[in-house]
Design a protein around this motif. Structure first.
Motif, PDB file in Angstrom:
ATOM      1  N   ASN A   1       0.796  -1.225   0.000  1.00 61.30           N
ATOM      2  CA  ASN A   1       0.000   0.000   0.000  1.00 61.30           C
ATOM      3  C   ASN A   1       0.830   1.276   0.000  1.00 61.30           C
ATOM      4  OD1 ASN A   1      -1.720  -2.124   0.536  1.00 61.30           O
ATOM      5  ND2 ASN A   1      -2.989  -1.006   1.953  1.00 61.30           N
ATOM      6  N   GLY A   2       2.147   1.176  -0.091  1.00 64.49           N
ATOM      7  CA  GLY A   2       2.991   2.366  -0.126  1.00 64.49           C
ATOM      8  C   GLY A   2       3.339   2.944   1.230  1.00 64.49           C
ATOM      9  N   TYR A   3       3.018   2.215   2.307  1.00 68.04           N
ATOM     10  CA  TYR A   3       3.283   2.746   3.643  1.00 68.04           C
ATOM     11  C   TYR A   3       4.775   2.816   3.955  1.00 68.04           C
ATOM     12  CZ  TYR A   3      -1.694   2.430   4.489  1.00 68.04           C
ATOM     13  OH  TYR A   3      -3.045   2.593   4.413  1.00 68.04           O
ATOM     14  N   GLY A   4       5.567   1.938   3.370  1.00 65.34           N
ATOM     15  CA  GLY A   4       7.007   1.999   3.574  1.00 65.34           C
ATOM     16  C   GLY A   4       7.577   3.307   3.062  1.00 65.34           C
ATOM     17  N   ARG A   5       7.144   3.710   1.892  1.00 67.41           N
ATOM     18  CA  ARG A   5       7.588   4.981   1.298  1.00 67.41           C
ATOM     19  C   ARG A   5       7.135   6.155   2.164  1.00 67.41           C
ATOM     20  NH1 ARG A   5       5.293   8.645  -1.766  1.00 67.41           N
ATOM     21  NH2 ARG A   5       3.426   7.406  -2.110  1.00 67.41           N
ATOM     22  N   VAL A   6       5.880   6.129   2.598  1.00 74.51           N
ATOM     23  CA  VAL A   6       5.349   7.197   3.452  1.00 74.51           C
ATOM     24  C   VAL A   6       6.158   7.285   4.744  1.00 74.51           C
ATOM     25  CG1 VAL A   6       3.336   7.908   4.830  1.00 74.51           C
ATOM     26  CG2 VAL A   6       3.023   7.083   2.484  1.00 74.51           C
TER      27      VAL A   6
END
Length: 147
Positions: free
Chosen positions: A86-91
């Motif tokens: 879900n892109g949480y690592g990037r966030v």
């Protein structure tokens, strides 16, 4: 609902982050808990913990400590398995970098598991270690980025 970034300020929030790390590192990757939890896992001006919340669920955590005068060291980056796409690592990385900038730091350094090296390269990190090395029995490379 978009992800909410939480700068950890309470013991309850700190425990939520530690629980994410226990799930990811201790249960999934078999890192001994005594290696995972350390002296920076407290509410302190020397360690800055961040949580990512999705709805009512805490889904990711990480921390930064001071590495050198002008460098933050990002550590204990963990995203719960169901949320990894879900892109949480990037966030999370962006939030930690923003926190480092707010603290007046110019560089961000981290020890990336080799399997995550490509993820960090996409975020602008470059490998600075000569060779991979083991940390908690897992191969890592040291990476750095100018903020």
């Amino acid at each position: 609902m978009p992800a909410e970034i939480i700068n950890v300020t309470t013991q309850e929030q700190l425990e939520a982050g530690l629980n994410i790390r226990r799930t990811v590192f201790v249960e999934e990757q078999n890192v001994p808990e005594e290696e995972e939890i350390d002296q920076y896992d407290v509410l302190s001006p020397d360690a800055h913990h961040i949580l990512i919340q999705d709805g009512q669920e805490m889904v990711a955590t990480g921390r930064l400590i001071y590495y050198k005068k002008d460098t933050a060291k990002l550590q204990r980056i963990a995203v719960l398995k169901p949320y990894r796409v879900n892109g949480y690592g990037r966030v999370l990385i962006m939030a930690l970098e923003e926190r480092a900038k707010d603290l007046g730091l110019a560089y961000s350094l981290l020890d990336a598991q080799c399997q995550a090296e490509g993820f960090y390269k996409k975020l602008g990190y470059e490998v600075i270690s000569d060779e991979p090395f083991y940390d908690a029995g897992i191969l890592h490379v040291r990476m750095q980025k100018k903020l």
